[in-house]
Design a protein around this motif. Structure first.
Motif: not given
Length: 161
Positions: A18-21, A23-46
């Motif tokens: 989950s943390m790796l996925l 981190a991938l979402a965060l790195s691919a976010s391009g500043g888009q808020s839904h990618y940032l929140t998705f990546g942050a939630s997976l990292c935190t839950g992970g």
């Protein structure tokens, strides 16, 4: 290796994945808020899952049930979030759900007045479910619940006499 030990390692490895996925979402976010929140939630839950698994701690059935219940509640309450876009001059798209709009409706028209009429009454448009986005939203909300519930269940378990 006992079954309980294998379960804790599986939880730890799922947390790491989950943390790796995330981190991938965060790195691919391009500043888009839904990618940032998705990546942050997976990292935190992970982190919560990995901590639980690799320290050998166990969460009870009640804690897992609460995470599933809160995850499902978040998924359906996220339908209150609506994103509308008018595109291609005379195209209209309405997505409901967060972070990914998984309940969609769309239409096209020949004039902007017709698009405005559709926007005024979007309930008459046919809705479609985007199942991959349902899965992603479910993961998002479940990870948020896991990040909140699992450490709390451990703290409450330690507080008992």
């Amino acid at each position: 290796m006992p079954l309980s030990t294998r379960r804790t390692y599986v939880v730890g490895f799922l947390g790491t994945a989950s943390m790796l996925l995330g981190a991938l979402a965060l790195s691919a976010s391009g500043g888009q808020s839904h990618y940032l929140t998705f990546g942050a939630s997976l990292c935190t839950g992970g982190v919560a899952l990995a901590w639980l698994g690799f320290t050998g701690r166990r969460a009870g059935r009640a804690a897992w049930a609460v995470t599933l219940t809160l995850g499902a509640a978040g998924l359906f309450l996220s339908l209150l979030v609506v994103r509308e876009t008018v595109c291609c001059m005379f195209g209209y798209h309405r997505g409901m759900g967060y972070p990914w709009g998984w309940l969609d409706s769309a239409a096209s028209a020949e004039t902007m007045e017709q698009i405005e009429a559709l926007r005024a009454d979007p309930g008459r448009l046919e809705k479609t479910v985007d199942w991959p986005k349902v899965v992603l939203d479910g993961l998002f909300w479940w990870h948020i619940a896991a990040a909140a519930v699992l450490p709390l269940s451990q703290a409450l378990g330690k507080a008992r006499p």
